[in-house]
Enzyme design. Sequence first.
Site, PDB file in Angstrom:
ATOM      1  N   CYS A   2       0.759 -58.026   0.649  1.00 24.01           N
ATOM      2  CA  CYS A   2       0.750 -57.790   2.107  1.00 24.01           C
ATOM      3  C   CYS A   2      -0.585 -57.707   2.905  1.00 24.01           C
ATOM      4  O   CYS A   2      -1.588 -57.882   2.271  1.00 24.01           O
ATOM      5  CB  CYS A   2       1.851 -56.601   2.483  1.00 24.01           C
ATOM      6  N   ASP A 101       8.835 -51.052  -5.303  1.00 19.60           N
ATOM      7  CA  ASP A 101       7.670 -50.166  -5.687  1.00 19.60           C
ATOM      8  C   ASP A 101       7.016 -49.464  -4.700  1.00 19.60           C
ATOM      9  O   ASP A 101       6.493 -48.571  -4.889  1.00 19.60           O
ATOM     10  CB  ASP A 101       6.494 -51.110  -6.467  1.00 19.60           C
ATOM     11  N   ILE A 292      -6.067 -78.167 -11.426  1.00 22.80           N
ATOM     12  CA  ILE A 292      -6.707 -78.949 -10.441  1.00 22.80           C
ATOM     13  C   ILE A 292      -7.378 -80.148 -11.337  1.00 22.80           C
ATOM     14  O   ILE A 292      -8.195 -79.647 -12.194  1.00 22.80           O
ATOM     15  CB  ILE A 292      -7.463 -78.230  -9.538  1.00 22.80           C
ATOM     16  N   SER A 366      -3.860 -65.143 -13.244  1.00 16.45           N
ATOM     17  CA  SER A 366      -5.255 -65.853 -13.115  1.00 16.45           C
ATOM     18  C   SER A 366      -6.028 -65.111 -14.446  1.00 16.45           C
ATOM     19  O   SER A 366      -5.735 -64.008 -14.605  1.00 16.45           O
ATOM     20  CB  SER A 366      -5.927 -65.584 -11.825  1.00 16.45           C
ATOM     21  N   GLY A 367      -7.139 -65.734 -14.924  1.00 14.26           N
ATOM     22  CA  GLY A 367      -8.029 -65.216 -15.849  1.00 14.26           C
ATOM     23  C   GLY A 367      -9.014 -64.688 -15.428  1.00 14.26           C
ATOM     24  O   GLY A 367     -10.059 -64.384 -16.153  1.00 14.26           O
TER      25      GLY A 367
END
Length: 635
Positions: A2, A101, A292, A366-367
Amino acid sequence: MCGISGIYAFTQEGRDVIQRLPDSTDALQLRGPDSGGHFTHGSVGLGHRRLSIIDVSDVACQPMVDETARYTIVFNGEIFNYQELKKQLLDKGYTFFSQSDTEVLLKYYMEEGPSFLKKLNGFFAFAIYDKEEETLFVARDRMGVKPLLMFQDEDKLVFASEMKSLLAFGIPRKLDYVSLYEYLQLNYIPAPASIFKGVKKLMPGHYFMVGKKGKVEIKRWYKIPYDEKKAKKNDLSYEAQQKKLVDLMDGAVQRRMIADVPLGAFLSGGIDSSVIVALASRHTQQLNTFSIGYKDEPFFDETKYAKLVAEKYKTNHTVFSLTNNDLYEHLFRAIDYIDEPFADSSALAVNILSHYTRQKVTVALSGDGADELFAGYNKHMAEYKVRQGGFLAETVTALLPLWEMMPKSRNSSFGNRIRQFQRFAEGMNLSAKDRYWRWASFATENDAKSLLSGKAKRILSKDVYKKRRQKILSHLSQKGDINEVLYTDMQLVLPNDMLTKVDLMSMANSLEVRTPFLDYKVVNFAFSLPQSSKIDGGMKKKIVQDAFRGMLPPELYKRPKHGFEVPLLKWFQNELRPMIMDDLLSDAFIEEQGVFNLKEIQRLKAQLFSSNPGDIHARIWALVVFQHWWKKWMA
């Protein structure tokens, strides 16, 4: 995920500013497109924009107030162990009106106060107002995944997730020339400073408390537990270290797969994202993965490696195959969202990946973070070789005059190697601190200073710059090892460049990105490991490669790491040339603006459009981004 904003007023003039809260909150709409709300009480105002991820019902909207109406929270982020924490509160007699949460976060603060932060596993920036005590508590996560900016004067303290939201409160826009000087070197501005005087970034692992008398107290609640002597004496065998890393990463990935909306994962074809996909596939029957492809840049296209991983784990794989024209079409959309100069050009690729991924999912794994934790960058191998010394290192350094004469480019293997040889040779003769700063920079201190006008140089405070730089580099020494370099990366590069890039570009597309490698349990473990587990003369990110070797296609281990270089030079010399020559870097605008040295700008332009532009495009890009920002926010 958010966006939040807020104000604590100290005077009547400050209370008058509370009426700007809706504008401040609305500026965060892309961060939270699903709903928004405001809370005001006396001298305090809190605003929130929501991207619904966990408990998407209206009862979980924010600002959220507890049943007693004493406490109110606005929260940006996710708490991945919230179900475990909720059970502990239920056992203590707490009741809950939502499945979110956010409510767990609020009630754990009610139970324990600031000390509860150490129990949180997640990423966050949040504010909690206590109506009875009239105190405001604002905290940021351990690694700085989520941003939080603040400004204080005698009338008020305001805070927000983004600069554009902070500016909506009407704060002064005075350029910080030390920040500009740092930006011209690094292509970003290190926290806690910002581009504006008086605007600060709350540091990762810190919180502040505002009392009703206007007293603001900032405290650090988390520090990476790195002890070089203990790391060197780690008593786990290398095999046991690998097993523990796999277990910790599996837990980190599993925790980050909690969502009430569609979830997927970025898959570049590199080791890091492939590890995430391999582990995530253990916990879902069909994972959505996204890559991509670059039709016009085959040197950087890694989709064939991503496809191997997708096929191995039978993911629902999508390749977005793009041309340079596709990238160009998204260029201005990306830099228009940036509200503080930020010139890491790979942000353009992250933006377009986030744009297309958001059409299919709301959350992506993501890494990010693995390179900083486990020594995955070329600069780490270079630093290792400098500290090891030897014939090869000395030979490359002795040939510096040759490297300086030869053509250099990131867009070819040969040109990139020459560029790396030159940077290595330059760094070899520097101290550990100076070498780190040089290798973290795109321009030297002298080159950056030469860009500034006479007026700007006079305003620039050398003492402030030296103090900032010394603080960033304080953990580096001549006798330490790679771990102290990685520790510095975790303070500088990771939060200010890598995480800022991902947050800005994902939020511009209302996409939440989660980073399992930055689970604090993984980070703490990584800094308990000796240098030898992370890097040796032949391998970067050693333990990650070895620990997951059995899970990944062998082809991933037989190729160089390319990353991606946006084709800036081609654009500058073609599509963007009129914008550079007639607008953003035109002689008339530079003179009118009074920030930059006209002769030096003219020299850079001449080099850019010459037959041998070299590596100049990264510096030109920093100027283009700054000028675009200046016209939008300062003109």
